[in-house]
Scaffold this active site. Structure first.
Site, PDB file in Angstrom:
ATOM      1  N   GLU A 182       0.832  -1.206   0.000  1.00 47.57           N
ATOM      2  CA  GLU A 182       0.000   0.000   0.000  1.00 47.57           C
ATOM      3  C   GLU A 182       0.869   1.259   0.000  1.00 47.57           C
ATOM      4  OE1 GLU A 182      -2.839  -0.414   3.221  1.00 47.57           O
ATOM      5  OE2 GLU A 182      -4.179  -1.505   1.894  1.00 47.57           O
ATOM      6  N   GLU A 374      -5.538  -8.246  -0.919  1.00 46.66           N
ATOM      7  CA  GLU A 374      -6.184  -7.999   0.383  1.00 46.66           C
ATOM      8  C   GLU A 374      -7.640  -7.667   0.147  1.00 46.66           C
ATOM      9  OE1 GLU A 374      -4.648  -5.215   3.285  1.00 46.66           O
ATOM     10  OE2 GLU A 374      -2.589  -5.738   2.753  1.00 46.66           O
TER      11      GLU A 374
HETATM   12  C1  BG6 Z   1      -4.357  -2.622   4.842  1.00 44.69           C
HETATM   13  C2  BG6 Z   1      -3.039  -3.134   5.290  1.00 44.69           C
HETATM   14  O1  BG6 Z   1      -4.277  -1.268   5.063  1.00 44.69           O
HETATM   15  O2  BG6 Z   1      -5.513  -2.966   5.485  1.00 44.69           O
HETATM   16  C3  BG6 Z   1      -3.098  -4.191   6.354  1.00 44.69           C
HETATM   17  O3  BG6 Z   1      -2.208  -3.527   4.249  1.00 44.69           O
HETATM   18  C4  BG6 Z   1      -4.260  -3.908   7.277  1.00 44.69           C
HETATM   19  O4  BG6 Z   1      -1.862  -4.199   7.005  1.00 44.69           O
HETATM   20  C5  BG6 Z   1      -5.551  -3.986   6.459  1.00 44.69           C
HETATM   21  O5  BG6 Z   1      -4.312  -4.739   8.377  1.00 44.69           O
HETATM   22  C6  BG6 Z   1      -6.838  -3.845   7.245  1.00 44.69           C
HETATM   23  O6  BG6 Z   1      -6.797  -2.729   8.065  1.00 44.69           O
HETATM   24  P1  BG6 Z   1      -7.040  -2.847   9.630  1.00 44.69           P
HETATM   25  O7  BG6 Z   1      -6.778  -1.525  10.167  1.00 44.69           O
HETATM   26  O8  BG6 Z   1      -8.457  -3.276   9.793  1.00 44.69           O
HETATM   27  O9  BG6 Z   1      -6.087  -3.872  10.095  1.00 44.69           O
END
Ligand code: BG6
Length: 477
Positions: A182, A374
């Site tokens: 990211e 993701e």
């Molecule tokens: C993304 C990241 O921003 O979202 C992860 O690459 C992160 O590291 C994921 O965990 C979800 O966000 P959060 O804050 O719910 O963990």
């Protein structure tokens, strides 16, 4: 059975990151990283954003990354669970400071290399392809303190040495690589994103874009080295994705949304196309940014990535009247609240069609294969008296997003694979909570680090196993 199909060889799996899963923060010779300094609770935000300088640990605070879910010691058990679901790909990251505890050493730490060799061998044992991020929100603290992290040009060399070490040490075990997780989050969360801390009164835009330039050069250099070490290596960039919708069809709102998209796509424009986009000149002028570029940089930047990876949690929304008061952060990027979509327990939008829109836009723009690395729903899970966890809400979120991804494929978008975020519960990056769970596998641990760390299968575990076995045909509804 769904009538939408996925191509043969489509990679199915899940993702995590060293900083949110490994723990063992001082074991095996590992050095401290940025994330190790970010506490749980009210003090978290100012540190994450680079507004409060935190260069030493405090006794009165809890740091969730220090033990996380203890993946460092339990990876064999965890990989076995992923294999049981039928994973063909597993995304994780290497903690830079396990290989180079300070970041500027000439030689890597052998213990760190041994750990990751063993982890990747474990994946291979089950026929799982590792997909490895070189830098997922963790810069060695020594580089922050001594060099100012990515504001400093020297970081390019440190990163290139680290990247070469990884490509050589894990050659034959890993062929899918991501440079920076990211990368656009550098703008929105500068300390956790890139180890940046600001001095009072300085032009933060200048600092951020100069750091971004160094990361972009380092990423291109790493891509070149990966191809030199082994031409079979495939390297991707990684965007915190999700298109901005205009709040209305008022031309000013449409323009605001386009500008907001560019703010994030700026990075991928460089990494996927090999040069700064035309709009960068005006952007820099308006923000008072003067980039220092070395002679060879334009040439290095031409080493564009092989594929474009991204995270998608939700779409975003912008208007000409958007400001600090009327917007809020979902996955760190500020957005207006779109009244047409539902929201998660943490207020993040739920918009599967937005995924199809985002994927089509990205392929139209980059003409490179995409990898959705993701996606998932952070939610509170309840353990029933009999130990079962019935996470139908997670199944429903994932099902709709897998459908949208299949539709994008049907639209003609080439997609290499899909890794859901936090396939095993882990520490949330934004809030540091454990109670914001994404996993198919539950981890007995709470927000303050209490619990046995025992793993158990949720209902979604069995559901995802069927999705994978049917190559996405059986979505269970
Ligand atoms: C993304 C990241 O921003 O979202 C992860 O690459 C992160 O590291 C994921 O965990 C979800 O966000 P959060 O804050 O719910 O963990």
């Amino acid at each position: 059975m769904s009538d939408l199909t996925f191509p043969a060889g489509f990679l199915w799996g899940g993702a995590l990151a060293a900083n949110q899963a490994e723990g063992g923060y001082r074991e095996g010779g590992k050095g401290l990283t940025t994330v190790d300094m970010i506490p749980h609770g009210a003090a978290r935000m100012p540190v994450k954003l680079g507004l409060e300088k935190r260069f030493s640990l405090r006794d009165d605070e809890y740091y969730p990354s220090h033990e996380a879910i203890d993946f460092y010691h339990r990876y064999k058990e965890d990989i076995a669970l992923m294999a049981e679901m039928g994973f063909t790909v597993f995304r994780t990251s290497i903690a830079w400071s396990r290989l180079f505890p300070r970041g500027d050493e000439p030689q890597p730490n052998a213990e760190g290399i041994a750990f990751y060799r063993s982890l990747f061998e474990e994946c291979k044992k089950y026929g799982i392809e590792p997909l490895v991020t070189l830098c997922h929100f963790d810069v060695p603290m020594h580089l922050v303190v001594e060099y100012g992290s990515w504001r400093n040009r020297k970081m390019v060399d440190f990163f290139a040495r680290y990247a070469r070490t990884c490509f050589e040490a894990f050659d034959g075990l890993v062929k899918y690589w991501l440079t920076f997780n990211e990368i656009n989050i550098l703008l929105h969360s500068p300390f956790s994103g890139a180890g940046l801390v600001f001095e009072e009164g300085e032009n933060q835009h200048q600092v951020k874009y100069q750091a971004a330039h160094h990361e972009l050069v380092a990423s291109a250099l790493a891509t070149r080295i990966a191809h030199e070490v082994n031409p079979a290596n495939q390297v991707g960039c990684m965007l915190a994705g999700g298109n901005f919708y205009p709040w209305s069809c008022k031309p000013e709102d449409v323009w605001a949304a386009l500008e907001k998209d560019r703010e994030n796509l700026f990075f991928i424009d460089v990494q996927a196309r090999g040069a700064y986009p035309a709009y960068a000149a005006r952007l820099f002028r308006e923000k008072g940014v003067t980039l220092e570029m070395a002679d060879q940089d334009a040439e290095i930047l031409k080493h564009s990535v092989d594929f474009v990876s991204f995270s998608y949690y939700a779409s975003r929304c912008a208007s000409a009247e958007m400001n600090e008061q009327n917007s809020s952060a979902a996955n760190v990027v500020k957005s207006l609240t779109n009244p047409h979509i539902k929201r998660s327990d943490w207020g993040w939008g739920i918009d599967p069609l937005g995924l199809r829109i985002t994927m089509n836009m990205m392929y139209d723009r980059y003409q490179k294969p995409l990898f959705l690395v993701e996606n998932g729903l952070g939610a509170q899970d309840k353990v029933e008296a009999d130990g079962s966890i019935n996470d139908d809400y997670r199944i429903s979120y994932l099902r709709e997003h897998i459908r949208a991804m299949a539709q994008a494929i049907d639209d003609g978008v080439p997609v290499m694979g899909y890794t859901t975020w936090g396939c095993i519960d882990l520490v949330a990056a934004s809030t540091g909570e454990m109670s914001k769970r994404y996993g198919f596998v539950y981890v007995d641990r709470d927000d303050l680090g209490r619990g046995s760390l025992a793993r158990s299968r949720k209902k979604s575990f069995w559901w995802y196993k069927k999705v994978i076995a049917s190559n996405g045909r059986d979505l269970g509804a």
